[in-house]
Design an enzyme around this catalytic site. Structure first.
Site, PDB file in Angstrom:
ATOM      1  N   CYS A 262       0.841  -1.196   0.000  1.00 28.67           N
ATOM      2  CA  CYS A 262       0.000   0.000   0.000  1.00 28.67           C
ATOM      3  C   CYS A 262       0.878   1.249   0.000  1.00 28.67           C
ATOM      4  O   CYS A 262       1.648   1.467  -0.932  1.00 28.67           O
ATOM      5  CB  CYS A 262      -0.960  -0.040   1.184  1.00 28.67           C
ATOM      6  SG  CYS A 262      -2.215   1.262   1.155  1.00 28.67           S
ATOM      7  N   ASP A 354      -9.311  -5.078  -5.583  1.00 28.34           N
ATOM      8  CA  ASP A 354      -8.795  -4.143  -4.581  1.00 28.34           C
ATOM      9  C   ASP A 354      -9.734  -2.940  -4.517  1.00 28.34           C
ATOM     10  O   ASP A 354      -9.859  -2.184  -5.484  1.00 28.34           O
ATOM     11  CB  ASP A 354      -7.380  -3.703  -4.965  1.00 28.34           C
ATOM     12  CG  ASP A 354      -6.680  -2.905  -3.878  1.00 28.34           C
ATOM     13  OD1 ASP A 354      -7.370  -2.250  -3.082  1.00 28.34           O
ATOM     14  OD2 ASP A 354      -5.438  -2.941  -3.837  1.00 28.34           O
ATOM     15  N   HIS A 389      -7.194  -6.081  -1.308  1.00 27.65           N
ATOM     16  CA  HIS A 389      -6.032  -5.218  -1.054  1.00 27.65           C
ATOM     17  C   HIS A 389      -5.006  -5.878  -0.136  1.00 27.65           C
ATOM     18  O   HIS A 389      -3.806  -5.774  -0.360  1.00 27.65           O
ATOM     19  CB  HIS A 389      -6.530  -3.914  -0.424  1.00 27.65           C
ATOM     20  CG  HIS A 389      -5.466  -2.890  -0.198  1.00 27.65           C
ATOM     21  ND1 HIS A 389      -4.894  -2.177  -1.226  1.00 27.65           N
ATOM     22  CD2 HIS A 389      -4.875  -2.445   0.947  1.00 27.65           C
ATOM     23  CE1 HIS A 389      -4.000  -1.331  -0.728  1.00 27.65           C
ATOM     24  NE2 HIS A 389      -3.955  -1.478   0.590  1.00 27.65           N
TER      25      HIS A 389
END
Length: 453
Positions: A262, A354, A389
């Site tokens: 991320c 995601d 994610h």
């Protein structure tokens, strides 16, 4: 003609009758074995039940009491074969938190027990201790009330992030805060800087696991917003952390890589593209994008994203979806990492579902940018369908939506990360295997066996 449901009811009743008859003459209790009983979290185990009556319906149940004092469970329904045996690695689960032949389903399909708090996420904070999972076998096919009846047999298994001999060292130097994990053995070893996402804090479990595979790994603690007041000082923080690893006597100085998820992936790309002090040997970026307004701090980047906060939305369950905030991908080079400057191999790992960041769209733009610079040969992409994610090490439970407190605003929301449990779990297993192969290829010239439990 009997329906499939009716036929299954008949088969189940007959199996129960066989079980009752067989149990009357049975003198030895069922035997449950889990091998290995102690292992790293990314190693498979084998769960075997023996000495059951033939054709006996049983339920296998896994239970974990987390460090947050929450209970997580998984369960599956099996029928013993003609030998009175159930092998999780070979036999079908007919129902439960997973179905089919799934050797590690008792781990990756774990979920909070009914009645738990909402939005939970399972994370190991104390890597000095194992994740304890109690596996039990129960008579019949049940889906609840596991605490109300005694199991036929149980086994307690240990799942470790830190292998024996791995050393953990607190780092507080040159303004950098983190934890260094050093593999057992004489060394020197390749190094890795491990960075998580925007929630802040210090997360050590992935770095500990990477050290168990032969890499000196630093889990880097993110600073609080506003602590470093300029992008220049902020950038120097990450460079100082990288140099701490590179200059460590147990590290091969020209074999240091970056690993980010991320926001950590954004920082990874920025360091690889912009750093003038040293260059990483390779990069792994999981579920990231390359949105990074030039000259901004990470806090400033967040504010820039929030200018498009009207694009965020809620789903039917009031889960917060933010992937559209940075869409469409900008063509303005001043608003993103100039990945054309990257000169090391880079692996992108992304999920098509995601819901937190447009990782797949970003990967497409990254590929185009690197192609224009004649550097497409440096890029490897892994894209997984129905995957969200939070792509973690294998056999970790799937978290579709969890509570999230942003480090910059302290806002409390339930974020939708995305993904469906089975394909997401498959992606975690496949991607971790390929990540380790990628790191082996680019950080090791000769193979060094990883530590064993």
């Amino acid at each position: 003609m009997l329906s499939l449901d009716s036929l299954w009811t008949v088969v189940t009743c007959q199996a129960k009758q066989i079980q009752r008859l067989s149990t009357m003459s049975q003198t030895n209790p069922p035997i449950l074995s889990v091998l290995p009983i102690r292992a790293l979290v990314d190693e498979k185990f084998e769960v075997l039940v023996e000495n059951l009556p033939a054709g006996s319906p049983v339920t296998l149940h896994a239970l974990h009491h987390s460090e947050d004092k929450d209970y997580w469970e998984a369960y599956a329904h099996y029928i013993s074969d003609h030998r009175g045996t159930v092998s999780v690695a070979e036999d079908l689960s007919f129902g439960g938190t997973y179905t089919g032949i799934e050797p590690m389903g008792l781990l990756w399909s774990m979920r909070p027990v009914p009645g738990s708090r909402t939005g939970l996420r399972l994370r190991k904070m104390d890597v000095h201790s194992p994740m304890l999972v109690n596996i039990s076998v129960y008579s019949g096919h049940i889906a609840e009330g596991f605490r109300e009846q005694p199991p036929l047999a149980s086994a307690l298994t240990e799942r470790w992030y830190m292998a024996p001999g791995v050393r953990r060292i607190d780092i507080k130097e040159k303004g950098v805060r983190g934890t260094l994990f050093i593999p057992p053995g004489p060394g020197p070893f390749p190094g890795l800087m491990d960075m998580w996402g925007g929630s802040g804090g210090l997360l050590e479990y992935r770095a500990a696991l990477l050290a168990s595979h032969g890499y000196v790994s630093m889990a880097l603690e993110y600073f609080s917003p506003g602590e470093l007041q300029s992008a220049e000082l902020e950038f120097k923080y990450f460079e100082a952390a990288f140099n701490i690893i590179k200059d460590h006597p147990q590290v091969i100085p020209d074999r240091v890589g970056l690993f980010g998820l991320c926001l950590g992936a954004v920082v990874t790309m920025y360091l690889a593209a912009e750093s003038t002090i040293t260059k990483p040997r390779c990069c792994v970026c999981v579920s990231g994008n390359h949105f990074y307004p030039r000259g901004e701090t990470l806090s400033g980047m967040h504010k820039a994203m929030m200018r498009n906060s009207h694009k965020a939305r809620m789903d039917e369950n009031d889960h917060y979806i933010v992937r559209d905030v940075t869409l469409p991908i900008t063509s303005d080079l001043s608003m993103k990492v100039d990945v054309r400057k990257i000169n090391c191999p880079m692996l992108l790992v992304n999920g098509h579902d995601d819901q937190n960041t447009p990782a797949v769209e970003s990967a497409e733009d990254i590929a185009q940018m690197m192609h224009t610079a004649g550097k497409e040969h440096l890029l490897t992409r892994l894209h997984y369908p129905d995957t969200g994610h939070l792509i973690e090490p294998p056999y970790s439970p799937h978290f579709r939506a969890t509570k999230f407190i942003t480090e910059s605003t302290k806002a409390k929301v339930i974020l939708l990360w995305g993904g469906q449990t089975k394909p997401h779990s498959d992606a975690q297993e496949d991607s971790w295997r390929k990540i380790l192969a990628f790191l082996q290829q680019h950080l090791y010239s000769t193979s060094i066996p990883k530590a064993k439990m």
